[in-house]
Design a protein around this motif. Structure first.
Motif, PDB file in Angstrom:
ATOM      1  N   THR A 265       0.808  -1.144  -0.109  1.00 18.12           N
ATOM      2  CA  THR A 265      -0.105   0.233  -0.028  1.00 18.12           C
ATOM      3  C   THR A 265       1.001   1.208   0.086  1.00 18.12           C
ATOM      4  OG1 THR A 265      -1.605   1.273   1.338  1.00 18.12           O
ATOM      5  CG2 THR A 265      -0.134  -0.150   2.451  1.00 18.12           C
ATOM      6  N   ARG A 274      -3.637  -1.618   7.808  1.00 15.29           N
ATOM      7  CA  ARG A 274      -2.668  -2.448   8.271  1.00 15.29           C
ATOM      8  C   ARG A 274      -3.275  -3.154   9.728  1.00 15.29           C
ATOM      9  NH1 ARG A 274       2.771  -2.334   9.028  1.00 15.29           N
ATOM     10  NH2 ARG A 274       3.187  -0.764   7.423  1.00 15.29           N
ATOM     11  N   VAL A 277      -5.309  -6.238   8.063  1.00 16.75           N
ATOM     12  CA  VAL A 277      -4.454  -6.979   7.378  1.00 16.75           C
ATOM     13  C   VAL A 277      -3.578  -7.886   8.703  1.00 16.75           C
ATOM     14  CG1 VAL A 277      -2.714  -7.759   5.840  1.00 16.75           C
ATOM     15  CG2 VAL A 277      -4.628  -6.125   5.318  1.00 16.75           C
ATOM     16  N   VAL A 284       1.722  -6.175   5.803  1.00 16.78           N
ATOM     17  CA  VAL A 284       1.420  -4.789   5.139  1.00 16.78           C
ATOM     18  C   VAL A 284       2.795  -4.243   4.643  1.00 16.78           C
ATOM     19  CG1 VAL A 284       0.345  -2.456   5.142  1.00 16.78           C
ATOM     20  CG2 VAL A 284      -0.895  -4.309   5.944  1.00 16.78           C
ATOM     21  N   GLU A 286       4.349  -0.871   3.153  1.00 20.26           N
ATOM     22  CA  GLU A 286       4.175   0.555   2.700  1.00 20.26           C
ATOM     23  C   GLU A 286       5.234   0.959   1.425  1.00 20.26           C
ATOM     24  OE1 GLU A 286       4.116   3.076   5.828  1.00 20.26           O
ATOM     25  OE2 GLU A 286       1.723   2.515   6.323  1.00 20.26           O
TER      26      GLU A 286
END
Length: 296
Positions: A265, A274, A277, A284, A286
């Protein structure tokens, strides 16, 4: 020449930052980089035909065959490139105002260019070069009709939910309400006549731009509202009470439906995704805005 690419392709005001000459060189560069057939699609902005024609001329002059997909939503061109080409060019400025336009490029796997590939293309854009042969131009064997067939097969029938569909007078104006109806939904469409001036609302599906659509969902007693941006690569969801659903909730629902173990993401998503998940045992990652395809 300064850096051409931003977080999502090349964009600017038509006739100023984004010109026909730039599109010509862009198409030429993609042809020389790919060495194969180039798929070409565009949104319905008033300047898109001019830019698409120039990009096609550049690609043909660079030696590539050009396969036309025509005016279509952004995801159609990405899928068509995977099915029928070695590279793809899409003319759009996404959610920006009507005076803007831009160019995006894909490879045969449907992915956008990485930062390194963008830098290589920028060098090629600076110098137009003719290929050893001149390419041919024809319609792509994979287009909107084939995309809809694949989409309906993947989604399957749904209940007769009442949905308000708002494509923003953009590239999905005809396609989105039609596909929803094909799934069995009852559809109230608004801003569904293609118009590159975007008379109904500005193409970004933000809460500010969707006030009338949210009000319509409430007044119509609809169970759901869906709104797209100009090229239909961005969707907003409105609940049955006419409230804008934050993007992290929409993404969280998608991750749950897919049972995703790893979600990549952008840094602007926030903590909601976050928490969902990781709460389900996933991971997750980033990454910088508009560049999720570069690392993974």
């Amino acid at each position: 020449m300064g850096r051409l690419f931003g977080t999502a392709g090349l964009r600017g005001v038509f006739g100023r930052e984004v010109t026909v000459q730039l599109a010509l060189n862009f198409g030429n560069g993609i042809a020389r980089m790919s060495g194969g057939a180039v798929l070409l699609g565009w949104d319905n902005r008033l300047s898109s035909h001019a830019l698409a024609s120039a990009a096609a001329s550049g690609a043909l002059s660079g030696g590539a065959d050009v396969l036309l997909v025509g005016m279509c939503p952004f995801p159609v061109l990405a899928r068509a490139t995977m099915e029928a080409g070695d590279a793809g060019i899409y003319v759009t400025a996404s959610h920006n105002p009507p005076e803007y336009n831009g160019l995006k490029a894909f490879w045969g796997d449907g992915a956008e260019l990485t930062r390194e590939q963008e830098e290589e293309l920028e060098k090629m854009v600076e110098e137009f070069a003719y290929g050893e042969v001149i390419g041919s131009i024809q319609w792509s064997p994979y287009g909107v009709e084939e995309y809809v067939e694949d989409l309906l097969e993947a989604v399957g029938p749904s209940s007769s939910v009442l949905v308000v569909a708002d494509p923003a007078n953009g590239a999905a104006s005809i396609l989105a309400p039609s596909v929803l109806s094909e799934t069995g939904a009852r559809v109230i469409s608004v801003n569904s006549r293609p118009d590159g001036t975007f008379p109904g609302r500005m193409p970004e599906p933000s809460p500010e731009n969707l006030r009338e659509t949210m009000d319509l969902v409430r007044r119509a007693g609809a169970e759901l509202g869906l709104a797209w941006d100009g090229d239909a690569d961005r969707i907003a969801v409105i609940d049955g009470r006419g409230r804008f659903v934050p993007q992290y909730k929409v993404s969280s629902l998608a991750a749950m439906a897919l049972r995703a173990r790893r979600v990549i993401t952008s840094v602007d998503m926030g903590l909601g995704l976050r928490r969902v998940v990781e709460g389900l045992g996933g991971e997750v990652v980033e990454w910088r805005l508009g560049d999720l395809h570069s690392l993974y």
